[in-house]
Write a protein that holds these residues in place. Structure first.
Motif, mmCIF file in Angstrom:
data_model
loop_
_atom_site.group_PDB
_atom_site.id
_atom_site.type_symbol
_atom_site.label_atom_id
_atom_site.label_comp_id
_atom_site.label_asym_id
_atom_site.label_seq_id
_atom_site.Cartn_x
_atom_site.Cartn_y
_atom_site.Cartn_z
ATOM 1 N N TYR A 42 -6.977 -2.150 0.461
ATOM 2 C CA TYR A 42 -5.862 -1.760 -0.411
ATOM 3 C C TYR A 42 -5.788 -2.678 -1.630
ATOM 4 C CZ TYR A 42 -1.069 -1.489 -2.113
ATOM 5 O OH TYR A 42 0.038 -1.390 -2.911
ATOM 6 N N LEU A 43 -5.887 -3.996 -1.410
ATOM 7 C CA LEU A 43 -5.815 -4.936 -2.522
ATOM 8 C C LEU A 43 -6.993 -4.792 -3.471
ATOM 9 C CD1 LEU A 43 -4.466 -8.164 -0.775
ATOM 10 C CD2 LEU A 43 -3.229 -6.615 -2.309
ATOM 11 N N VAL A 44 -8.168 -4.498 -2.935
ATOM 12 C CA VAL A 44 -9.342 -4.262 -3.785
ATOM 13 C C VAL A 44 -9.054 -3.092 -4.719
ATOM 14 C CG1 VAL A 44 -11.731 -3.421 -3.772
ATOM 15 C CG2 VAL A 44 -11.048 -5.280 -2.238
ATOM 16 N N GLU A 45 -8.511 -2.025 -4.163
ATOM 17 C CA GLU A 45 -8.198 -0.849 -4.968
ATOM 18 C C GLU A 45 -7.052 -1.123 -5.942
ATOM 19 O OE1 GLU A 45 -6.435 3.578 -4.265
ATOM 20 O OE2 GLU A 45 -7.922 2.865 -2.817
ATOM 21 N N ALA A 46 -6.011 -1.803 -5.485
ATOM 22 C CA ALA A 46 -4.829 -2.041 -6.314
ATOM 23 C C ALA A 46 -5.080 -3.027 -7.443
ATOM 24 C CB ALA A 46 -3.677 -2.533 -5.447
ATOM 25 N N THR A 47 -5.915 -4.036 -7.193
ATOM 26 C CA THR A 47 -6.129 -5.078 -8.194
ATOM 27 C C THR A 47 -7.408 -4.902 -9.005
ATOM 28 O OG1 THR A 47 -7.339 -6.535 -6.689
ATOM 29 C CG2 THR A 47 -4.920 -6.772 -6.751
ATOM 30 N N GLY A 48 -8.354 -4.152 -8.469
ATOM 31 C CA GLY A 48 -9.634 -3.992 -9.152
ATOM 32 C C GLY A 48 -10.570 -5.171 -8.939
#
Length: 111
Positions: A42-48
């Motif tokens: 999720y954080l990978v997707e949310a933060t790039g």
């Protein structure tokens, strides 16, 4: 702290998570429900950011303090009481009622 602290008290960490990762959203965190792999994804997707960057940030974040509402949760009371046993005198029981200690319910003047 360890991830199991976070997972067991997931919603109590929302504020700390959003402080660290402002891109996070309460409703998305509800769906993750403490799953570490889902959280990293999720954080990978949310933060790039790259997964390894997120994992490193997460490792650093886990070195922080456990939120007070987690520590003060009544489910931890017996553990806290047991830890306090090192301050209880020999022959006393850390689980005993301390009503006799001090002036609890005693209006007389001991001077």
């Amino acid at each position: 702290m360890k991830w199991h602290h976070v997972q067991a008290n997931w919603s109590a960490f929302y504020e700390a998570i959003i402080d660290k990762w402002p891109e996070a959203d309460d409703s998305d965190l509800d769906e993750i429900d403490g799953d570490q792999r889902a959280f990293v994804a999720y954080l990978v997707e949310a933060t790039g950011q790259e997964p390894e960057e997120i994992r490193e940030e997460l490792r650093e974040w886990l070195t922080g303090e456990i939120p007070s509402d987690v520590v003060m949760d009544p489910v931890h009371d017996n553990h806290s009481i047991a830890l306090s046993s090192k301050f209880v005198g020999e022959g006393e029981d850390e689980y005993s009622d301390d009503a006799r200690f001090g002036d609890d319910g005693d209006d007389r003047d001991d001077t």
